[in-house]
Write a protein that holds these residues in place. Structure first.
Motif, mmCIF file in Angstrom:
data_model
loop_
_atom_site.group_PDB
_atom_site.id
_atom_site.type_symbol
_atom_site.label_atom_id
_atom_site.label_comp_id
_atom_site.label_asym_id
_atom_site.label_seq_id
_atom_site.Cartn_x
_atom_site.Cartn_y
_atom_site.Cartn_z
ATOM 1 N N ALA A 66 6.726 18.275 2.688
ATOM 2 C CA ALA A 66 7.022 17.431 3.589
ATOM 3 C C ALA A 66 5.766 17.685 4.998
ATOM 4 C CB ALA A 66 8.506 17.689 4.391
ATOM 5 N N VAL A 67 5.451 16.558 5.348
ATOM 6 C CA VAL A 67 4.253 16.606 6.267
ATOM 7 C C VAL A 67 4.585 15.748 7.439
ATOM 8 C CG1 VAL A 67 1.716 16.514 6.657
ATOM 9 C CG2 VAL A 67 2.710 17.474 4.457
ATOM 10 N N GLY A 68 4.191 16.309 8.767
ATOM 11 C CA GLY A 68 4.375 15.660 9.828
ATOM 12 C C GLY A 68 3.241 16.025 11.008
ATOM 13 N N LEU A 69 2.777 15.154 11.774
ATOM 14 C CA LEU A 69 1.940 15.376 12.962
ATOM 15 C C LEU A 69 3.001 15.431 14.189
ATOM 16 C CD1 LEU A 69 -0.889 15.919 14.084
ATOM 17 C CD2 LEU A 69 -1.068 13.525 14.292
ATOM 18 N N VAL A 70 2.948 16.516 14.749
ATOM 19 C CA VAL A 70 3.693 16.936 16.090
ATOM 20 C C VAL A 70 2.502 16.357 17.193
ATOM 21 C CG1 VAL A 70 4.608 18.423 17.818
ATOM 22 C CG2 VAL A 70 5.027 18.735 15.034
ATOM 23 N N ALA A 71 3.088 15.706 18.048
ATOM 24 C CA ALA A 71 2.134 14.981 19.151
ATOM 25 C C ALA A 71 2.902 14.951 20.416
ATOM 26 C CB ALA A 71 1.398 13.809 18.687
ATOM 27 N N TRP A 128 11.617 12.795 11.431
ATOM 28 C CA TRP A 128 10.402 12.831 12.274
ATOM 29 C C TRP A 128 10.052 14.330 12.678
ATOM 30 C CZ3 TRP A 128 15.382 11.644 13.634
ATOM 31 C CH2 TRP A 128 16.169 12.542 14.579
ATOM 32 N N PRO A 129 9.066 14.698 12.883
ATOM 33 C CA PRO A 129 8.187 15.945 13.331
ATOM 34 C C PRO A 129 8.879 16.583 14.784
ATOM 35 C CG PRO A 129 6.551 14.487 13.515
ATOM 36 C CD PRO A 129 7.728 13.570 12.884
ATOM 37 N N SER A 130 9.370 17.684 14.920
ATOM 38 C CA SER A 130 9.575 18.119 16.199
ATOM 39 C C SER A 130 9.205 19.225 16.608
ATOM 40 C CB SER A 130 11.356 18.319 15.966
ATOM 41 O OG SER A 130 11.711 19.096 17.150
ATOM 42 N N ARG A 134 6.715 10.233 11.689
ATOM 43 C CA ARG A 134 7.689 10.426 10.693
ATOM 44 C C ARG A 134 7.232 11.562 9.771
ATOM 45 N NH1 ARG A 134 7.934 8.636 5.528
ATOM 46 N NH2 ARG A 134 6.522 6.886 4.601
ATOM 47 N N ILE A 135 7.996 12.053 8.917
ATOM 48 C CA ILE A 135 7.760 12.884 7.734
ATOM 49 C C ILE A 135 7.448 12.368 6.814
ATOM 50 C CG2 ILE A 135 8.615 15.063 6.677
ATOM 51 C CD1 ILE A 135 8.125 15.511 9.265
ATOM 52 N N ARG A 136 6.427 12.752 6.154
ATOM 53 C CA ARG A 136 5.745 11.841 4.797
ATOM 54 C C ARG A 136 6.380 13.021 3.776
ATOM 55 N NH1 ARG A 136 4.984 9.821 0.159
ATOM 56 N NH2 ARG A 136 3.163 8.637 -0.329
ATOM 57 N N VAL A 137 6.829 12.393 2.450
ATOM 58 C CA VAL A 137 7.477 13.624 1.478
ATOM 59 C C VAL A 137 6.384 13.125 0.314
ATOM 60 C CG1 VAL A 137 9.122 14.549 0.312
ATOM 61 C CG2 VAL A 137 9.451 13.754 2.774
ATOM 62 N N GLN A 159 13.190 -0.188 1.804
ATOM 63 C CA GLN A 159 13.405 -0.266 0.585
ATOM 64 C C GLN A 159 12.028 0.030 -0.491
ATOM 65 O OE1 GLN A 159 16.500 0.511 -1.128
ATOM 66 N NE2 GLN A 159 17.460 0.555 0.829
ATOM 67 N N ARG A 160 11.185 -1.095 -0.088
ATOM 68 C CA ARG A 160 9.951 -1.113 -0.629
ATOM 69 C C ARG A 160 8.709 -0.299 -0.304
ATOM 70 N NH1 ARG A 160 8.248 -7.296 -0.560
ATOM 71 N NH2 ARG A 160 8.902 -7.056 1.569
ATOM 72 N N HIS A 161 8.611 0.038 1.016
ATOM 73 C CA HIS A 161 7.388 0.769 1.525
ATOM 74 C C HIS A 161 7.782 2.120 2.142
ATOM 75 C CE1 HIS A 161 6.800 -4.026 2.454
ATOM 76 N NE2 HIS A 161 6.158 -3.740 1.601
ATOM 77 N N LEU A 162 9.139 2.598 2.147
ATOM 78 C CA LEU A 162 9.518 3.700 2.727
ATOM 79 C C LEU A 162 10.290 4.560 1.670
ATOM 80 C CD1 LEU A 162 10.466 2.764 6.612
ATOM 81 C CD2 LEU A 162 8.203 3.622 5.477
ATOM 82 N N GLN A 163 9.716 4.607 0.413
ATOM 83 C CA GLN A 163 10.624 5.104 -0.676
ATOM 84 C C GLN A 163 10.767 6.703 -0.264
ATOM 85 O OE1 GLN A 163 10.186 4.070 -4.647
ATOM 86 N NE2 GLN A 163 9.505 1.967 -4.178
ATOM 87 N N ASP A 164 9.795 7.189 0.229
ATOM 88 C CA ASP A 164 9.813 8.736 0.445
ATOM 89 C C ASP A 164 10.571 9.217 1.526
ATOM 90 O OD1 ASP A 164 7.685 9.782 2.506
ATOM 91 O OD2 ASP A 164 7.457 7.599 1.987
ATOM 92 N N ALA A 165 10.999 8.201 2.440
ATOM 93 C CA ALA A 165 11.499 8.614 4.023
ATOM 94 C C ALA A 165 12.852 9.008 3.914
ATOM 95 C CB ALA A 165 11.404 7.121 4.774
ATOM 96 N N VAL A 166 13.254 10.142 4.386
ATOM 97 C CA VAL A 166 14.702 10.490 4.666
ATOM 98 C C VAL A 166 15.168 10.376 5.879
ATOM 99 C CG1 VAL A 166 16.179 12.595 4.517
ATOM 100 C CG2 VAL A 166 14.155 12.349 2.964
ATOM 101 N N PHE A 167 16.052 9.614 6.277
ATOM 102 C CA PHE A 167 16.708 8.888 7.437
ATOM 103 C C PHE A 167 17.768 9.769 8.024
ATOM 104 C CE2 PHE A 167 14.607 5.432 5.518
ATOM 105 C CZ PHE A 167 14.313 4.634 6.507
#
Length: 600
Positions: free
Chosen positions: A432-437, A385-387, A270-273, A365-373
């Protein structure tokens, strides 16, 4: 009376050795330390007490060693290696004056507002260090109690020195990277397996990862390439949050078969912001939030703390983080590092072992406050997610949409900040940071920073969304032009050759990288105009669109120049250019490509 001690004696397997740890029976080197015998070669330090010492006493009498002083630890070379990131300069930074420097964890927090940013080896490593610093702040209670207090912290530039003071007062043994029973952010239960299955340090660094033998950047698993302790510490933090799923390179006979099942890290996939400020201190304050159980301890080692760790006899049952400090310091891997001395006497890590770690059950709500869905093509809702095929900047509008619309969490707090113009440029950045694998193999870090100014989320959303749509329309037009040129130039091409012939003439692969800088310039221009401008978006969008068209046209003509000069190829070139120009001016093209203002 001075006593003798067996200095560097190598023990042989014998009936008298039965009952000792296997490492002793295999013949490792030991030394006496008071009433203990300490393993000094081959594995991590290991202490033996009680009846085991009697075995050494026999060896002592038989060896005829010289008399030794009563203090067995007086020789510095015999000291157990220790390394404490609270005291050692281990985090690369850039000061507000632009100078590069290394800081310890305590110095980092004490002078956070004198530092512009971290300067780690990769975006993922920077995120991992920020996560660890956030965990320290939560564990020390240095965090706001409410959203209103959070705003006061940002506006008032709240000092983070209390976190540094708390950290400095923590027990030294809890922050020792090479503690024999509770090594920092590691699992000492891997000790025996490390002796048998440990590899070179390439296994620890995500960017070096590959198959079991040869990594893609030519770092071999067995390569004798010790890492400085500081580098190993940061790489371990990165493994905990970004480790890829797969199979551990070790046996499960001792700890259990499931120790070899590596689950994906907490931020993998996932993308961490991260909200970035003008200083490191402001960055940390922006990403702190009203904590769950502030002051609860963070995870310093697998074998310490209030958390009941999983076993490896059965499949892991995801556990809910007990606090914010627990979440941001979760041990996503079982790691063990073997210390040594470098050629200059510096502390290094020369062997590594990695096994399975914790698996968390995260609440949106509690643990993914930075996530964009977003939604996948199959309709599954998941964090952005990283693409490998879609650049991250093409998704920037999703970040601004979250700031504009979210009712709680990090983005709602950012929206609540007052607008205050401080010189040129945006006061904040959404990084925004993600790891493409590719399954178990890392491919690349993808990241991008997108400007944000309070009160401008709607304008920035429109600019980024329209900017992405314009770029995608131009890219589709380049593809259509390439197909038409290939069909005209090679009318008899076989179906198997079609993809290759079209690729020769397809300018999209040159266009996409060249479109990113104009996109960032577009957002910067919108921020520079400010919220006081009634329409800070339309004019910059038209300028942006015309610049992309000029670039795309040039790149298309360069591709078509590869066709040999003859009648058929001249016709192919003319048809492709005509198709491209029609697409740029047609009714289906975005209004900005025709020099008009879009009404949306």
């Amino acid at each position: 009376m001075a006593r003798r001690r067996p200095r560097g004696i190598r023990l042989r397997s014998s009936p008298r050795g039965r009952g000792l740890p296997r490492a002793v029976q295999a013949g490792a080197r030991y030394r006496f330390a008071g009433d203990r015998a300490v393993l000094t070669g081959g594995c991590r330090p290991l202490c033996l007490v009680g009846t085991d010492i009697a075995v050494f006493a026999v060896r002592e009498r038989e060896s005829g060693n010289e008399e030794l002083p009563e203090d067995p630890l007086s020789d510095p070379s015999e000291q157990r290696l220790a390394w404490d990131p609270r005291r050692e300069p281990c985090i690369p930074t850039v000061t507000v004056d632009g100078a590069s420097a290394y800081h310890s964890l305590c110095a980092l927090l004490a002078d956070a507002d004198g530092l512009a940013a971290l300067d780690c080896a990769s975006p993922g490593e920077t995120v991992a260090v920020i996560e660890h610093l956030l965990a320290i702040c939560f564990a020390s209670g240095t965090c706001p109690a409410s959203d209103e207090e959070w705003r006061a912290w940002i506006v008032g530039r709240r000092d983070l020195a209390p976190a540094a003071e708390w950290l400095a007062g923590e027990p030294a043994e809890a922050w020792d990277l090479f503690h024999p029973t509770a090594p920092l952010v590691q699992n000492s239960r891997l000790a025996e397996d490390l002796c048998e299955s440990g590899t070179g340090t390439a296994q620890l660094v995500i960017e070096h990862a590959g198959d079991y033998n040869q990594h893609f950047d030519h770092h071999h698993l067995e390569l004798d390439n010790p890492l400085p302790a500081a580098d190993a510490f940061r790489a371990t933090l990165t493994q905990h949050v970004y480790g890829l799923y797969g199979r551990a390179r070790m046996s499960g006979q001792r700890l259990g078969a499931k120790v070899t099942n590596l689950a994906a890290g907490r931020l993998t996939g996932r993308i961490r912001v991260i909200a970035l400020g003008r200083t490191l201190g402001e960055t940390l304050r922006l990403n702190l939030y009203p904590a769950q159980r502030p002051g609860d301890p963070l995870n310093t080692s697998w074998t310490t703390g209030p958390v009941e760790r999983r076993t490896f006899k059965e499949k892991a049952k995801p556990r809910v983080p007990r606090s914010s400090a627990d979440l941001h310091s979760a041990l996503g891997r079982s790691v063990l590092l073997r210390p040594g001395r470098g050629t200059q006497g510096q502390v290094v890590v020369d062997r590594v072992l990695i096994g399975a770690g914790e698996v968390l059950e995260l609440d949106e709500q509690r643990h993914l406050q930075d996530a964009v869905f977003g939604q996948t093509t199959s309709g599954v809702r998941k964090p952005l997610w990283p693409s490998p095929t879609r650049a991250l900047w093409q998704q920037a509008h999703a970040l601004y949409s979250a700031v504009r619309d979210d009712r709680s969490g990090m983005y709602a707090r950012l929206r609540s900040l007052p607008y205050e113009r401080q010189g040129t440029g945006a006061p904040y950045q959404l990084w925004a940071v993600g790891l493409v694998a590719n399954k178990t193999l890392p491919v690349a870090w993808t990241h991008g920073a997108y400007p944000y100014a309070p009160g401008m989320a709607g304008h920035l959303f429109r600019a980024s969304r329209r900017g992405s749509d314009i770029a995608e329309h131009i890219a589709r037009s380049l593809k259509h032009a390439a197909i038409l040129a290939a069909e005209t130039a090679f009318p008899a091409m076989r179906a198997a050759d079609e993809a290759g012939q079209v690729a020769r003439l397809d300018a999209r692969w040159a266009f996409w990288p060249s479109a990113e800088d104009p996109f960032h310039e577009l957002l910067d221009e919108v921020v520079e105009r400010g919220p006081q401008d009634d329409d800070p978006v339309s004019e910059p969008l038209i300028t942006y669109a015309q610049a992309l068209v000029t670039t795309a046209r040039t790149q298309l003509l360069q591709r078509l120049d590869a066709l040999p000069p003859n009648d058929r190829n001249h016709r192919a070139r003319a048809r492709a250019v005509h198709r491209f120009e029609d697409d740029m001016s047609g009714s289906r093209a975005p209004a900005e490509l025709r020099g008009e203002i879009a009404r949306d």
